[in-house]
Design a protein around this motif. Structure first.
Motif, PDB file in Angstrom:
ATOM      1  N   LEU A  71       8.846  11.111 -10.623  1.00 63.88           N
ATOM      2  CA  LEU A  71       8.773  10.339  -9.467  1.00 63.88           C
ATOM      3  C   LEU A  71      10.672  10.765  -9.023  1.00 63.88           C
ATOM      4  O   LEU A  71      11.618  11.812  -9.740  1.00 63.88           O
ATOM      5  N   ALA A  72      10.539  11.605  -7.388  1.00 62.76           N
ATOM      6  CA  ALA A  72      11.803  12.064  -7.052  1.00 62.76           C
ATOM      7  C   ALA A  72      12.117  11.494  -5.529  1.00 62.76           C
ATOM      8  O   ALA A  72      11.193  10.711  -5.154  1.00 62.76           O
ATOM      9  N   VAL A  73      13.955  11.303  -5.601  1.00 64.55           N
ATOM     10  CA  VAL A  73      13.993  10.760  -4.066  1.00 64.55           C
ATOM     11  C   VAL A  73      14.323  11.578  -3.272  1.00 64.55           C
ATOM     12  O   VAL A  73      14.518  12.695  -3.840  1.00 64.55           O
ATOM     13  N   ASP A  74      14.105  11.399  -1.668  1.00 65.24           N
ATOM     14  CA  ASP A  74      14.076  13.317  -1.281  1.00 65.24           C
ATOM     15  C   ASP A  74      13.911  14.385  -2.077  1.00 65.24           C
ATOM     16  O   ASP A  74      14.208  14.832  -1.428  1.00 65.24           O
ATOM     17  N   PRO A  76       9.472   5.106 -17.274  1.00 60.25           N
ATOM     18  CA  PRO A  76       9.848   6.275 -18.568  1.00 60.25           C
ATOM     19  C   PRO A  76      11.773   6.307 -18.035  1.00 60.25           C
ATOM     20  O   PRO A  76      11.568   5.898 -17.286  1.00 60.25           O
ATOM     21  N   GLU A  77      12.385   7.116 -18.624  1.00 64.96           N
ATOM     22  CA  GLU A  77      13.444   6.955 -18.221  1.00 64.96           C
ATOM     23  C   GLU A  77      13.860   7.416 -17.125  1.00 64.96           C
ATOM     24  O   GLU A  77      13.145   8.575 -16.840  1.00 64.96           O
ATOM     25  N   GLY A  78      14.920   7.863 -16.671  1.00 66.41           N
ATOM     26  CA  GLY A  78      16.108   7.889 -14.714  1.00 66.41           C
ATOM     27  C   GLY A  78      15.442   7.217 -14.275  1.00 66.41           C
ATOM     28  O   GLY A  78      15.991   7.276 -12.595  1.00 66.41           O
ATOM     29  N   VAL A  79      15.418   6.056 -14.491  1.00 68.36           N
ATOM     30  CA  VAL A  79      15.808   5.119 -13.062  1.00 68.36           C
ATOM     31  C   VAL A  79      16.762   5.278 -12.529  1.00 68.36           C
ATOM     32  O   VAL A  79      17.846   4.890 -13.150  1.00 68.36           O
ATOM     33  N   GLY A  80      16.964   4.639 -11.201  1.00 74.38           N
ATOM     34  CA  GLY A  80      18.084   5.108 -10.723  1.00 74.38           C
ATOM     35  C   GLY A  80      18.019   4.229  -9.207  1.00 74.38           C
ATOM     36  O   GLY A  80      16.941   3.505  -9.274  1.00 74.38           O
ATOM     37  N   PRO A  81      18.928   4.422  -8.512  1.00 71.46           N
ATOM     38  CA  PRO A  81      19.536   3.348  -6.831  1.00 71.46           C
ATOM     39  C   PRO A  81      18.450   4.740  -5.901  1.00 71.46           C
ATOM     40  O   PRO A  81      18.605   6.010  -5.722  1.00 71.46           O
ATOM     41  N   VAL A  82      18.437   3.473  -4.958  1.00 71.41           N
ATOM     42  CA  VAL A  82      17.680   3.912  -3.493  1.00 71.41           C
ATOM     43  C   VAL A  82      18.376   3.742  -3.038  1.00 71.41           C
ATOM     44  O   VAL A  82      18.427   2.564  -2.481  1.00 71.41           O
ATOM     45  N   GLU A  83      17.889   4.520  -1.827  1.00 68.91           N
ATOM     46  CA  GLU A  83      19.206   3.852  -0.798  1.00 68.91           C
ATOM     47  C   GLU A  83      17.880   3.532   0.762  1.00 68.91           C
ATOM     48  O   GLU A  83      17.250   4.309   0.477  1.00 68.91           O
ATOM     49  N   ARG A  84      19.220   2.775   1.991  1.00 69.16           N
ATOM     50  CA  ARG A  84      18.093   3.194   3.158  1.00 69.16           C
ATOM     51  C   ARG A  84      18.166   4.640   3.562  1.00 69.16           C
ATOM     52  O   ARG A  84      19.126   5.640   3.630  1.00 69.16           O
ATOM     53  N   GLY A  85      16.793   4.867   4.116  1.00 68.86           N
ATOM     54  CA  GLY A  85      16.424   6.177   4.610  1.00 68.86           C
ATOM     55  C   GLY A  85      15.614   6.946   3.516  1.00 68.86           C
ATOM     56  O   GLY A  85      15.948   8.597   4.320  1.00 68.86           O
ATOM     57  N   GLU A  86      15.528   6.338   2.548  1.00 72.56           N
ATOM     58  CA  GLU A  86      15.234   7.861   1.287  1.00 72.56           C
ATOM     59  C   GLU A  86      13.895   7.770   1.317  1.00 72.56           C
ATOM     60  O   GLU A  86      13.807   6.161   1.290  1.00 72.56           O
ATOM     61  N   ASP A 127       0.976  -1.309  -0.280  1.00 72.74           N
ATOM     62  CA  ASP A 127      -0.065   0.170  -0.143  1.00 72.74           C
ATOM     63  C   ASP A 127       1.410   1.351  -0.497  1.00 72.74           C
ATOM     64  O   ASP A 127       2.028   1.040   0.335  1.00 72.74           O
ATOM     65  N   ASP A 128       0.264   2.460  -0.461  1.00 74.30           N
ATOM     66  CA  ASP A 128       0.500   3.825  -0.316  1.00 74.30           C
ATOM     67  C   ASP A 128       1.417   3.630   1.110  1.00 74.30           C
ATOM     68  O   ASP A 128       0.605   3.669   1.846  1.00 74.30           O
ATOM     69  N   GLY A 129       2.408   5.232   1.613  1.00 76.77           N
ATOM     70  CA  GLY A 129       2.577   4.395   3.080  1.00 76.77           C
ATOM     71  C   GLY A 129       3.878   3.857   3.601  1.00 76.77           C
ATOM     72  O   GLY A 129       3.649   4.207   4.720  1.00 76.77           O
ATOM     73  N   ALA A 130       3.419   2.994   2.972  1.00 79.11           N
ATOM     74  CA  ALA A 130       4.610   2.046   3.639  1.00 79.11           C
ATOM     75  C   ALA A 130       6.069   2.578   3.130  1.00 79.11           C
ATOM     76  O   ALA A 130       6.945   2.792   2.799  1.00 79.11           O
ATOM     77  N   THR A 131       6.869   1.598   4.786  1.00 76.33           N
ATOM     78  CA  THR A 131       8.172   1.222   4.931  1.00 76.33           C
ATOM     79  C   THR A 131       8.518   0.070   4.361  1.00 76.33           C
ATOM     80  O   THR A 131       7.928  -1.008   5.160  1.00 76.33           O
ATOM     81  N   LEU A 132       9.645   0.189   3.864  1.00 74.72           N
ATOM     82  CA  LEU A 132       9.583  -0.861   3.525  1.00 74.72           C
ATOM     83  C   LEU A 132      11.227  -1.112   3.850  1.00 74.72           C
ATOM     84  O   LEU A 132      12.291  -0.060   3.354  1.00 74.72           O
ATOM     85  N   PRO A 133      11.790  -2.586   4.061  1.00 69.13           N
ATOM     86  CA  PRO A 133      12.941  -2.618   4.300  1.00 69.13           C
ATOM     87  C   PRO A 133      14.011  -2.830   2.945  1.00 69.13           C
ATOM     88  O   PRO A 133      12.960  -3.235   1.541  1.00 69.13           O
ATOM     89  N   TYR A 134      15.022  -2.666   2.866  1.00 69.69           N
ATOM     90  CA  TYR A 134      15.678  -2.844   1.731  1.00 69.69           C
ATOM     91  C   TYR A 134      16.372  -4.188   1.633  1.00 69.69           C
ATOM     92  O   TYR A 134      16.442  -5.087   2.498  1.00 69.69           O
ATOM     93  N   PRO A 135      15.916  -4.666   0.612  1.00 69.09           N
ATOM     94  CA  PRO A 135      15.589  -5.779   0.209  1.00 69.09           C
ATOM     95  C   PRO A 135      16.799  -6.880   0.195  1.00 69.09           C
ATOM     96  O   PRO A 135      18.101  -5.759   0.125  1.00 69.09           O
ATOM     97  N   PRO A 136      17.161  -8.059   0.858  1.00 72.90           N
ATOM     98  CA  PRO A 136      18.060  -8.848   0.249  1.00 72.90           C
ATOM     99  C   PRO A 136      18.508  -9.337  -0.954  1.00 72.90           C
ATOM    100  O   PRO A 136      18.431  -8.734  -1.170  1.00 72.90           O
ATOM    101  N   GLU A 137      20.309  -9.371  -0.914  1.00 73.64           N
ATOM    102  CA  GLU A 137      20.716  -9.920  -2.303  1.00 73.64           C
ATOM    103  C   GLU A 137      20.563  -8.766  -3.526  1.00 73.64           C
ATOM    104  O   GLU A 137      21.026  -9.275  -4.151  1.00 73.64           O
ATOM    105  N   THR A 138      20.980  -7.622  -2.617  1.00 71.42           N
ATOM    106  CA  THR A 138      21.260  -7.076  -4.133  1.00 71.42           C
ATOM    107  C   THR A 138      22.431  -5.375  -3.612  1.00 71.42           C
ATOM    108  O   THR A 138      21.887  -5.073  -2.287  1.00 71.42           O
TER     109      THR A 138
END
Length: 233
Positions: free
Chosen positions: A163-166, A206-216, A67-78
């Motif tokens: 989409l925006a990151v922080d 669309p273009e612009g995909v990229g990484p997201v880090e813990r805490g973002e 659901d929207d608004g969730a806090t997700l753990p950084y996934p394993p093995e990546t």
């Protein structure tokens, strides 16, 4: 043949679902069909030629929905965890080999979603000619905001997708730039498998995909369909 009321040997898993905007009702999810490289600029940034490739599909399990608004753990093995903002189509009517001119009759509504991707695992699988499942279909990899029914929003043909990151804008395009629009996606997908109520289609990013880090925090949206926000812990 099984009786209509089965006795299961283990507890039956709960039904995965997505909220419906403006109501307390929820849309039950049967499966998630994803379209790969459906914006030309994104296809190019992934090292592919969009002018030569027909649409292709991959699946996420229904229980990857978040659901929207969730806090997700950084996934394993990546070590390369990516975001991909997408227009999501919710199927409300069964159909097989659907003519293009009839496809929109099968749509219940639209939503904003994020295809979370373990990019390093995906690219490793691609290079080895293996399935993408471990890079795309892992736990909590499909955050989806509330679905907006067609009778409220119609069938969006154009509009900003972003989409925006922080708060820093990363993806910014228009759904009018889909190589294969919703009508075509539904028709082509339905040639290979019967679409049924509860199916979700993630139409590509669309273009612009990229990484997201813990805490973002990821925020994104599609014009007329609201926004989605999730945090990575």
């Amino acid at each position: 043949m099984f009786e209509s009321k089965n006795e299961f040997v283990i507890p039956s898993p709960p039904i995965s679902s997505v909220a419906v905007a403006g109501t307390t009702a929820r849309f039950p999810v049967r499966r998630i069909i994803c379209v790969g490289r459906n914006y030309a600029a994104h296809a190019r940034e992934m090292g592919r030629d969009p002018d030569r490739e027909p649409p292709f599909f991959f699946l996420k399990p229904a229980d990857t929905v978040v659901d929207d608004g969730a806090t997700l753990p950084y996934p394993p093995e990546t070590k390369n965890f990516h975001f991909e903002i997408e227009l999501v189509v919710a199927i409300g009517k069964q159909g097989f080999d659907i003519p293009v001119e009839s496809t929109l009759d099968h749509v219940y509504g639209y939503a904003v979603g994020i295809d979370l991707t373990r990019r390093d695992l995906q690219l490793q699988a691609r290079e080895q000619g293996r399935p993408w499942d471990w890079g795309k279909g892992f736990d909590r990899s499909a955050p989806i905001a509330p679905i907006h029914p067609v009778d409220k929003v119609g069938h969006p043909q154009s509009g900003r997708i972003w989409l925006a990151v922080d708060g820093k804008l990363k993806q910014d395009s228009d759904i009018a730039k889909l190589i294969w629009p919703v009508r075509d996606i539904i028709s082509i997908a339905s040639r290979s498998m019967e679409l049924k109520p509860g199916d979700l289609i993630m139409t590509g990013t669309p273009e612009g995909v990229g990484p997201v880090e813990r805490g973002e925090t990821l925020t994104g949206g599609v014009a007329g369909l609201g926004e989605i926000k999730i945090k990575i812990a």
